[in-house]
Scaffold this active site. Sequence first.
Site, PDB file in Angstrom:
ATOM      1  N   TYR A 234     -22.327   9.475   3.714  1.00 19.01           N
ATOM      2  CA  TYR A 234     -21.216  10.419   3.656  1.00 19.01           C
ATOM      3  C   TYR A 234     -21.606  11.739   2.983  1.00 19.01           C
ATOM      4  O   TYR A 234     -21.277  12.820   3.450  1.00 19.01           O
ATOM      5  CB  TYR A 234     -20.031   9.786   2.916  1.00 19.01           C
ATOM      6  CG  TYR A 234     -18.892  10.741   2.735  1.00 19.01           C
ATOM      7  CD1 TYR A 234     -18.045  11.045   3.783  1.00 19.01           C
ATOM      8  CD2 TYR A 234     -18.684  11.385   1.509  1.00 19.01           C
ATOM      9  CE1 TYR A 234     -17.010  11.955   3.636  1.00 19.01           C
ATOM     10  CE2 TYR A 234     -17.656  12.290   1.350  1.00 19.01           C
ATOM     11  CZ  TYR A 234     -16.826  12.574   2.419  1.00 19.01           C
ATOM     12  OH  TYR A 234     -15.816  13.475   2.261  1.00 19.01           O
TER      13      TYR A 234
ATOM     14  N   SER B 228      -9.844   9.814   0.779  1.00 20.10           N
ATOM     15  CA  SER B 228     -11.239  10.058   0.392  1.00 20.10           C
ATOM     16  C   SER B 228     -11.972  11.001   1.334  1.00 20.10           C
ATOM     17  O   SER B 228     -13.063  11.469   1.020  1.00 20.10           O
ATOM     18  CB  SER B 228     -12.005   8.731   0.312  1.00 20.10           C
ATOM     19  OG  SER B 228     -11.415   7.904  -0.646  1.00 20.10           O
TER      20      SER B 228
ATOM     21  N   GLU C  14       0.799  -1.231   0.000  1.00 20.57           N
ATOM     22  CA  GLU C  14       0.000   0.000   0.000  1.00 20.57           C
ATOM     23  C   GLU C  14       0.837   1.290   0.000  1.00 20.57           C
ATOM     24  O   GLU C  14       0.559   2.215  -0.782  1.00 20.57           O
ATOM     25  CB  GLU C  14      -0.941  -0.012   1.208  1.00 20.57           C
ATOM     26  CG  GLU C  14      -1.853   1.207   1.245  1.00 20.57           C
ATOM     27  CD  GLU C  14      -2.944   1.097   2.296  1.00 20.57           C
ATOM     28  OE1 GLU C  14      -3.035   0.054   2.981  1.00 20.57           O
ATOM     29  OE2 GLU C  14      -3.712   2.063   2.429  1.00 20.57           O
TER      30      GLU C  14
ATOM     31  N   GLY D 248     -11.272  10.096   8.573  1.00 14.56           N
ATOM     32  CA  GLY D 248     -12.607  10.063   7.956  1.00 14.56           C
ATOM     33  C   GLY D 248     -13.574   9.175   8.721  1.00 14.56           C
ATOM     34  O   GLY D 248     -14.783   9.452   8.781  1.00 14.56           O
ATOM     35  N   GLY D 249     -13.047   8.101   9.310  1.00 17.07           N
ATOM     36  CA  GLY D 249     -13.898   7.207  10.096  1.00 17.07           C
ATOM     37  C   GLY D 249     -14.443   7.900  11.332  1.00 17.07           C
ATOM     38  O   GLY D 249     -15.563   7.606  11.794  1.00 17.07           O
TER      39      GLY D 249
END
Length: 233
Positions: free
Chosen positions: A106, A194, A39, A90-91
């Site tokens: 979202y 994101s 990643e 973001g979580g």
Amino acid sequence: MNAAAEWVNDQASSHIAITGGKAGALSQLLKANAIMVPEFEATISGVQQLLLEEGHSQDSYILTNVGTGTSIHHINGGQHVRVAGTGVGGGTIMGLAKLLTGLDEYEDISNLATGNKRDRIDLKVHHIYEGTEPPIPGDLTASNFGNLRDLSSGNLSNEELTSTIVGMVAETITVVSLQAAQQFNAKTIVYIGSTFSNNQLMKDIVIRYTNMYGLNSILLKHGEFSGAVGAMQ
Ligand SMILES: Nc1ncnc2c1ncn2[C@@H]1O[C@H](COP(=O)(O)OP(=O)(O)OP(=O)(O)O)[C@@H](O)[C@H]1O
Ligand SMILES: [Mg+2]
């Protein structure tokens, strides 16, 4: 996951490269063989390509990836170190928004947040320095969610709650990124992930705070696809 696998299986191309925490699980659902790319390697390579495509030439910079959580890296030419991370990301927006407003889409959350209505929930520097000139800009946040004890009028709206949640996450990830930049003497912070998708308030706060400290901020237009772009190389 099944929908994603189905979509990939429907594509004409036989050249498939995948990356990320669920790459192994996805590859088991694919008909063709896929190349699995680590990643960090994929993300950094994708960022380099997107930087060039978007007209930036950066050699040394901090890379802040605001996904579900946040990871922070220093890139210097071909060298890369993971510098820091925080579970605020973001979580956190999704989880706190669900708890406080009941919303879990979202788009609804990021659209509601755009108004930046945080005055009744956040404690600002000017709230503390009443009547005297504060040593730092008065509209900076002194304490996220710290103004609630003074709340006297009415219920908080979902606009206010979502703005304040996004504000807290944006400010936290920027402060950690600024410290990383100071540590490595980097002048630029590149923000991806994101959590910036269609989230104008998140972008505005990150740009403002980064620039306020005299650093250059780059929000890659297609930053959420960095991993995919890099995996294809
Ligand atoms: N359509 C969407 N649905 C759900 N979340 C979204 C959407 N678009 C953006 N987001 C935001 O993006 C976040 C996830 O970002 P991203 O996909 O970059 O993370 P990840 O790569 O899965 O996680 P990590 O990088 O921490 O391993 C969500 O927590 C949410 O805030
Ligand atoms: Mg990610």
